[in-house]
Design a protein around this motif. Sequence first.
Motif, PDB file in Angstrom:
ATOM      1  N   LEU A 182      24.300  11.516  51.199  1.00 14.21           N
ATOM      2  CA  LEU A 182      25.457  12.414  51.142  1.00 14.21           C
ATOM      3  C   LEU A 182      24.917  14.061  50.909  1.00 14.21           C
ATOM      4  O   LEU A 182      25.396  14.842  51.439  1.00 14.21           O
ATOM      5  N   TRP A 183      24.044  14.072  50.143  1.00 16.30           N
ATOM      6  CA  TRP A 183      22.998  15.417  49.970  1.00 16.30           C
ATOM      7  C   TRP A 183      22.703  15.836  51.319  1.00 16.30           C
ATOM      8  O   TRP A 183      22.477  16.847  51.257  1.00 16.30           O
ATOM      9  N   ASN A 184      22.151  15.068  52.049  1.00 18.39           N
ATOM     10  CA  ASN A 184      21.530  15.325  53.133  1.00 18.39           C
ATOM     11  C   ASN A 184      22.459  15.826  53.985  1.00 18.39           C
ATOM     12  O   ASN A 184      22.464  16.913  54.728  1.00 18.39           O
ATOM     13  N   VAL A 185      23.846  15.331  54.017  1.00 17.36           N
ATOM     14  CA  VAL A 185      25.075  16.212  54.914  1.00 17.36           C
ATOM     15  C   VAL A 185      25.173  17.408  54.375  1.00 17.36           C
ATOM     16  O   VAL A 185      25.369  18.396  55.167  1.00 17.36           O
ATOM     17  N   LEU A 186      25.192  17.569  53.096  1.00 18.47           N
ATOM     18  CA  LEU A 186      25.475  18.879  52.615  1.00 18.47           C
ATOM     19  C   LEU A 186      24.392  19.919  52.939  1.00 18.47           C
ATOM     20  O   LEU A 186      24.544  21.125  53.240  1.00 18.47           O
ATOM     21  N   ASP A 187      23.049  19.352  52.730  1.00 20.82           N
ATOM     22  CA  ASP A 187      21.922  20.317  53.165  1.00 20.82           C
ATOM     23  C   ASP A 187      21.811  20.628  54.699  1.00 20.82           C
ATOM     24  O   ASP A 187      21.203  21.504  55.069  1.00 20.82           O
ATOM     25  N   ALA A 188      22.557  19.730  55.523  1.00 22.40           N
ATOM     26  CA  ALA A 188      22.276  19.939  56.981  1.00 22.40           C
ATOM     27  C   ALA A 188      22.791  21.144  57.527  1.00 22.40           C
ATOM     28  O   ALA A 188      24.218  21.477  57.097  1.00 22.40           O
ATOM     29  N   LYS A 189      22.553  22.122  58.285  1.00 18.84           N
ATOM     30  CA  LYS A 189      23.244  23.289  58.955  1.00 18.84           C
ATOM     31  C   LYS A 189      24.077  22.827  59.885  1.00 18.84           C
ATOM     32  O   LYS A 189      25.262  23.249  60.150  1.00 18.84           O
ATOM     33  N   ALA A 190      23.778  21.657  60.766  1.00 19.98           N
ATOM     34  CA  ALA A 190      24.601  21.248  61.680  1.00 19.98           C
ATOM     35  C   ALA A 190      24.527  19.575  61.946  1.00 19.98           C
ATOM     36  O   ALA A 190      23.423  19.119  61.647  1.00 19.98           O
ATOM     37  N   LEU A 191      25.676  19.027  62.171  1.00 19.54           N
ATOM     38  CA  LEU A 191      25.652  17.543  62.144  1.00 19.54           C
ATOM     39  C   LEU A 191      26.085  17.188  63.646  1.00 19.54           C
ATOM     40  O   LEU A 191      27.093  17.669  64.253  1.00 19.54           O
ATOM     41  N   THR A 192      25.524  16.104  64.269  1.00 20.77           N
ATOM     42  CA  THR A 192      25.709  15.733  65.485  1.00 20.77           C
ATOM     43  C   THR A 192      27.020  14.524  65.355  1.00 20.77           C
ATOM     44  O   THR A 192      27.387  14.408  64.205  1.00 20.77           O
ATOM     45  N   PRO A 193      27.926  14.543  66.322  1.00 22.05           N
ATOM     46  CA  PRO A 193      29.056  13.703  66.042  1.00 22.05           C
ATOM     47  C   PRO A 193      28.776  12.357  65.431  1.00 22.05           C
ATOM     48  O   PRO A 193      29.634  11.844  64.761  1.00 22.05           O
ATOM     49  N   GLU A 194      27.438  11.885  65.962  1.00 24.78           N
ATOM     50  CA  GLU A 194      27.107  10.547  65.429  1.00 24.78           C
ATOM     51  C   GLU A 194      26.766  10.656  63.873  1.00 24.78           C
ATOM     52  O   GLU A 194      27.054   9.836  63.254  1.00 24.78           O
ATOM     53  N   GLN A 195      26.188  11.659  63.575  1.00 22.53           N
ATOM     54  CA  GLN A 195      25.899  11.942  62.005  1.00 22.53           C
ATOM     55  C   GLN A 195      27.172  12.106  61.256  1.00 22.53           C
ATOM     56  O   GLN A 195      27.220  11.654  60.226  1.00 22.53           O
ATOM     57  N   ARG A 243      34.903  18.117  52.219  1.00 24.99           N
ATOM     58  CA  ARG A 243      35.238  19.630  52.951  1.00 24.99           C
ATOM     59  C   ARG A 243      34.348  19.830  53.815  1.00 24.99           C
ATOM     60  O   ARG A 243      34.913  20.485  54.790  1.00 24.99           O
ATOM     61  N   LYS A 244      33.111  19.613  53.823  1.00 26.67           N
ATOM     62  CA  LYS A 244      32.104  20.027  54.867  1.00 26.67           C
ATOM     63  C   LYS A 244      32.544  19.242  56.196  1.00 26.67           C
ATOM     64  O   LYS A 244      32.755  19.787  57.118  1.00 26.67           O
ATOM     65  N   LEU A 245      32.759  18.040  55.885  1.00 21.78           N
ATOM     66  CA  LEU A 245      32.877  17.093  57.173  1.00 21.78           C
ATOM     67  C   LEU A 245      34.457  17.732  57.810  1.00 21.78           C
ATOM     68  O   LEU A 245      34.405  17.616  59.026  1.00 21.78           O
ATOM     69  N   LYS A 246      35.329  18.028  57.105  1.00 22.91           N
ATOM     70  CA  LYS A 246      36.418  18.402  57.471  1.00 22.91           C
ATOM     71  C   LYS A 246      36.331  19.775  58.054  1.00 22.91           C
ATOM     72  O   LYS A 246      37.095  20.046  59.333  1.00 22.91           O
ATOM     73  N   LEU A 280      30.142  10.824  61.933  1.00 22.23           N
ATOM     74  CA  LEU A 280      30.607   9.617  62.005  1.00 22.23           C
ATOM     75  C   LEU A 280      29.804   8.575  60.790  1.00 22.23           C
ATOM     76  O   LEU A 280      30.464   8.008  60.142  1.00 22.23           O
ATOM     77  N   GLU A 281      28.695   8.731  60.701  1.00 20.95           N
ATOM     78  CA  GLU A 281      27.926   7.831  59.760  1.00 20.95           C
ATOM     79  C   GLU A 281      28.127   8.574  58.333  1.00 20.95           C
ATOM     80  O   GLU A 281      28.342   7.750  57.448  1.00 20.95           O
ATOM     81  N   ALA A 282      28.241   9.785  58.258  1.00 22.46           N
ATOM     82  CA  ALA A 282      28.531  10.404  57.003  1.00 22.46           C
ATOM     83  C   ALA A 282      29.780  10.000  56.524  1.00 22.46           C
ATOM     84  O   ALA A 282      30.101   9.867  55.094  1.00 22.46           O
ATOM     85  N   ARG A 283      30.758  10.028  57.351  1.00 24.69           N
ATOM     86  CA  ARG A 283      32.210   9.555  56.717  1.00 24.69           C
ATOM     87  C   ARG A 283      32.102   8.021  56.438  1.00 24.69           C
ATOM     88  O   ARG A 283      32.895   7.862  55.593  1.00 24.69           O
ATOM     89  N   LYS A 284      31.543   7.128  57.172  1.00 22.29           N
ATOM     90  CA  LYS A 284      31.444   6.035  56.798  1.00 22.29           C
ATOM     91  C   LYS A 284      30.784   6.017  55.107  1.00 22.29           C
ATOM     92  O   LYS A 284      31.301   5.181  54.389  1.00 22.29           O
ATOM     93  N   HIS A 285      29.523   6.763  55.030  1.00 23.17           N
ATOM     94  CA  HIS A 285      29.101   6.778  53.479  1.00 23.17           C
ATOM     95  C   HIS A 285      29.912   7.158  52.744  1.00 23.17           C
ATOM     96  O   HIS A 285      29.977   7.076  51.706  1.00 23.17           O
ATOM     97  N   LEU A 286      30.705   8.330  53.142  1.00 18.89           N
ATOM     98  CA  LEU A 286      31.611   9.202  51.965  1.00 18.89           C
ATOM     99  C   LEU A 286      32.556   8.030  51.651  1.00 18.89           C
ATOM    100  O   LEU A 286      33.135   7.994  50.550  1.00 18.89           O
ATOM    101  N   LYS A 287      33.089   7.361  52.623  1.00 19.00           N
ATOM    102  CA  LYS A 287      34.366   6.547  52.134  1.00 19.00           C
ATOM    103  C   LYS A 287      33.956   5.398  51.396  1.00 19.00           C
ATOM    104  O   LYS A 287      34.492   4.829  50.401  1.00 19.00           O
ATOM    105  N   GLU A 288      32.491   4.678  51.714  1.00 21.05           N
ATOM    106  CA  GLU A 288      32.044   3.704  50.563  1.00 21.05           C
ATOM    107  C   GLU A 288      31.720   4.279  49.398  1.00 21.05           C
ATOM    108  O   GLU A 288      31.768   3.737  48.490  1.00 21.05           O
ATOM    109  N   PHE A 289      31.010   5.539  49.291  1.00 26.55           N
ATOM    110  CA  PHE A 289      30.775   6.138  48.138  1.00 26.55           C
ATOM    111  C   PHE A 289      32.067   6.248  47.302  1.00 26.55           C
ATOM    112  O   PHE A 289      32.066   6.109  45.933  1.00 26.55           O
ATOM    113  N   GLY A 290      32.988   6.830  47.890  1.00 25.15           N
ATOM    114  CA  GLY A 290      34.488   7.113  47.070  1.00 25.15           C
ATOM    115  C   GLY A 290      34.883   5.662  46.665  1.00 25.15           C
ATOM    116  O   GLY A 290      35.287   5.631  45.381  1.00 25.15           O
TER     117      GLY A 290
END
Length: 110
Positions: A30-43, A84-87, A45-55
């Motif tokens: 998730l830190w990698n998500v926060l550090d990314a300037k831009a994310l592909t749709p696939e990234q 917030r970043k993903l939204k 989706l993967e980040a949302r899955k990780h966030l859900k599991e993390f929560g």
Amino acid sequence: MVGNLHPNLMSKAESALSKVQTLYVLQVQLWNVLDAKALTPEQRLEARKHLKEFGSLLRKADWHIMGGEDVYTALKQMEKEVARKLKSRGAISKKPSIRSRAMKAGKKRR
């Protein structure tokens, strides 16, 4: 390794430790998500899955094992920031919007 044991064979302490270890692995992702300037749709989706599991893990994890209440609070804050970043940065659709399609259709009719 604790993570390789069947859940029924793990003690409560081993199970709690395993949750915290998985939580920290997800934290790095998730830190990698926060550090990314831009994310592909696939990234995303993967980040949302990780966030859900993390929560989910964060709600179940024992904050005593993870290092204290301040660590728990920091992880909750990180969860909010990633959400917030993903939204806020939705992927830009390559499809024309409904409005632009309607405008094009209107021009063709003239």
